[in-house]
Motif scaffolding. Sequence first.
Motif: not given
Length: 185
Positions: A80, A84, A89, A93, A143
């Motif tokens: 992640v 990000k 990501a 997540a 995120t």
Amino acid sequence: MTPIKSILPPNATPLQRDIEAAIATRLLLLNLEPLRWLNNPDKCPPEILPWLAWAMSVDVWQDDWSLDTKKAVIRQSVKVHKLKGTIGALRHALAAFSFVTIRIEEWFDYGGDPFTFRVYATFTEAGLSLNDANLIYTTIMTTKNLRSHLDAFRVELETKNDTPKIGMAFGHLETTTIYPRETDV
């Protein structure tokens, strides 16, 4: 239990030796040998997982999660953080939450306003609490790309049972539509 060998220099003060002894006793009680397992969520003792999550910069954490979920969230953290701000990501997540399907649509997929996206979380009969929905939302918001905006967050129930069930949906200042069951054609 074998005592831990001191790593202090010969001129260490009595206070330093007492602190080392206290830490060594705690490590022996936790049976943390070898220490290299502390960075591995699969081999790390469960009582140490919150500190491992903190060390791995996990953004969303709940103490009441199952052990498997805690380990999955820690495992996904590196992926992640490498990605990000990207859709990848966000997928990594949300994959840690173990829902049947997480579907993400970007604005160009559905003709929305630029830099918007939608998230659909489909789950089985296990159910979803309000706390779970808030965790998913928080994960999305921490995120996602900063310029992107969440256009819709939909939670859907998928069941293979033929017995009809009655449900309820609610939202804050939003219109919620409950559609009848689709028949197979």
